[in-house]
Structure formats: structure tokens, C-alpha cells
Design an enzyme around this catalytic site. Sequence first.
Site, PDB file in Angstrom:
ATOM      1  CE  LYS A  48     -28.876  11.692 -23.047  1.00 49.04           C
ATOM      2  NZ  LYS A  48     -28.426  10.639 -22.459  1.00 49.04           N
TER       3      LYS A  48
HETATM    4  C1  E4P Z   1     -30.302   7.814 -22.311  1.00 49.57           C
HETATM    5  O1  E4P Z   1     -29.549   8.314 -23.061  1.00 49.57           O
HETATM    6  C2  E4P Z   1     -29.753   7.612 -20.960  1.00 49.57           C
HETATM    7  O2  E4P Z   1     -28.633   7.615 -20.734  1.00 49.57           O
HETATM    8  C3  E4P Z   1     -29.980   6.038 -20.218  1.00 49.57           C
HETATM    9  O3  E4P Z   1     -30.800   5.172 -21.450  1.00 49.57           O
HETATM   10  C4  E4P Z   1     -30.924   5.869 -19.104  1.00 49.57           C
HETATM   11  O4  E4P Z   1     -30.847   4.595 -18.670  1.00 49.57           O
HETATM   12  P1  E4P Z   1     -31.080   3.949 -17.265  1.00 49.57           P
HETATM   13  O5  E4P Z   1     -32.551   4.207 -16.748  1.00 49.57           O
HETATM   14  O6  E4P Z   1     -30.986   2.501 -17.115  1.00 49.57           O
HETATM   15  O7  E4P Z   1     -30.256   4.924 -16.142  1.00 49.57           O
END
Ligand code: E4P
Length: 233
Positions: free
Chosen positions: A83
Site C-alpha cells: 500500500k
Molecule cells: C483504507 O484502506 C483505510 O485503511 C481506511 O479505510 C481508512 O478509514 P478511516 O477514514 O475510517 O480511517
Amino acid sequence: MKLFIDSANLDEIREAASWGIIDGVTTNPSLIAKEGRDFIETIHTICGLVDGPISAEVIAPTAAGMIAEGKALASLHKNVVVKVPLNIEGLKTCKALSSEGIGVNVTLCFQPAQALLAAKAGATYISPFVGRLDDICEDGVQLIKSIVDIYRQYPDLKTQVLAASIRHPLHIVQVAAVGSHVATLPFKVLKALYSHPLTDKGNAAFLKDWETVPNKDILAQVAAFQARQGSAA
Ligand code: E4P
């Protein structure tokens, strides 16, 4: 639409995986920090819990650093997807890793042009953040729709839209309706998906009525039926 769990909590992932509906896992540095466990051990353990793409995020500020971290993470397990943030260094990293056959999830996407760049850099997944846009009074689901629509214009682009920052069950229905390939959900949203008071009420009524049936044991009845069939043959 594939469903991923957005968590680094091993108990949550184990429980969700046991339901048979989880296709993958996404983590991020905040989720890893929240658990207070070793990052690498955590990713390795998750790979043993879910047989699907497992996103692990790099933290280096430069492409050279991200590429090195990404290759190291990818070496942990064939299902690790690296990622990277949606900035220039992340895009360079995406291009380099995807050219070597390593899966890349480009994260922190907030507008369609960013998604186009990630696709051109060979991303396996683009992660637009639905909830964080809703939080600032912009339409997160509309962003998913725009990206899906753009990608559909260019069948050569193989990047999958991974709706992230999902806050509630309605988000899932909405991103599925506009054609998102994947949605990643926190455990509490996953649990909320199957809950409906009418389901609980209806099931309670069925079980109460069953109490009035003379032969309640289904397994015993099936065995007895099959025995009768056998003796009749
Ligand atoms: C995506 O992969 C992120 O880990 C995640 O969905 C972020 O979500 P949040 O906005 O609730 O922190």
C-alpha cells in the site's frame, strides 16, 4: 463486490474470516499502531488467517525507500499487496513494484484525476476514502461512481476500485450500486450488515412455533425417514 476487512486486530479478522464472506484485508499505519503489536508478525499472521489480498503500507518518504520496504513486505507472503500513498513518490513506487509483478494498493485518493494516475502507474487497487469526504461535506459515493465510470471508458486499465473509509452499512449498498469492485469495512460495520430487527423477530417466532411441532429433532427425523426408505427398498 468483494468484501475486505479494514483492521489489524487479529481477533476481529479471525472472527470475520470464520463467517466465510471475507475476500481480503486492508491495514494502515494507524490500524497497526492501535493494536500495539509487531507489524511484520501481524501481517504474517493475517496472511495465515485470510487467503486473499492483504494490504500492508509503506512509510518511507521517498520512492527508493518505499520500493525497498514494498519489496521486503511482498517477500513475506504471496498475498501481500503493498500500500502506497497517492503522491509522486507513491506513484513512482507503484510503477516500479507493479512492473515487477507486485500488487499495489494506492491509498488516500480523494479525486478522480488521482485515480487515473494510479491506474496508469499499474495499481492493482485504488482506495478512494468515502467517509473522510463525507466528513467534509463532499460526496464520497459520488467519487466512487466517477472513478468507476472513468475506468470503464478504458478497458485496458485493470485497476480495481476499493471503496475505503466506510462508516456504515448504507455506504456498502451505495458503493455496490455504483459498481465498486471491492469495499473494505471496519469490523463493526461488517457486524452491522447482517443485523435487522425483523430478521431477529421473525426467527424468534419461527422457533417459538416449532415448539408446538410433535417431532422437533430434524436430524432424528431425517435418519428415521432414511431408515424407512432403506427398509422399503
Ligand atoms: C483504507 O484502506 C483505510 O485503511 C481506511 O479505510 C481508512 O478509514 P478511516 O477514514 O475510517 O480511517
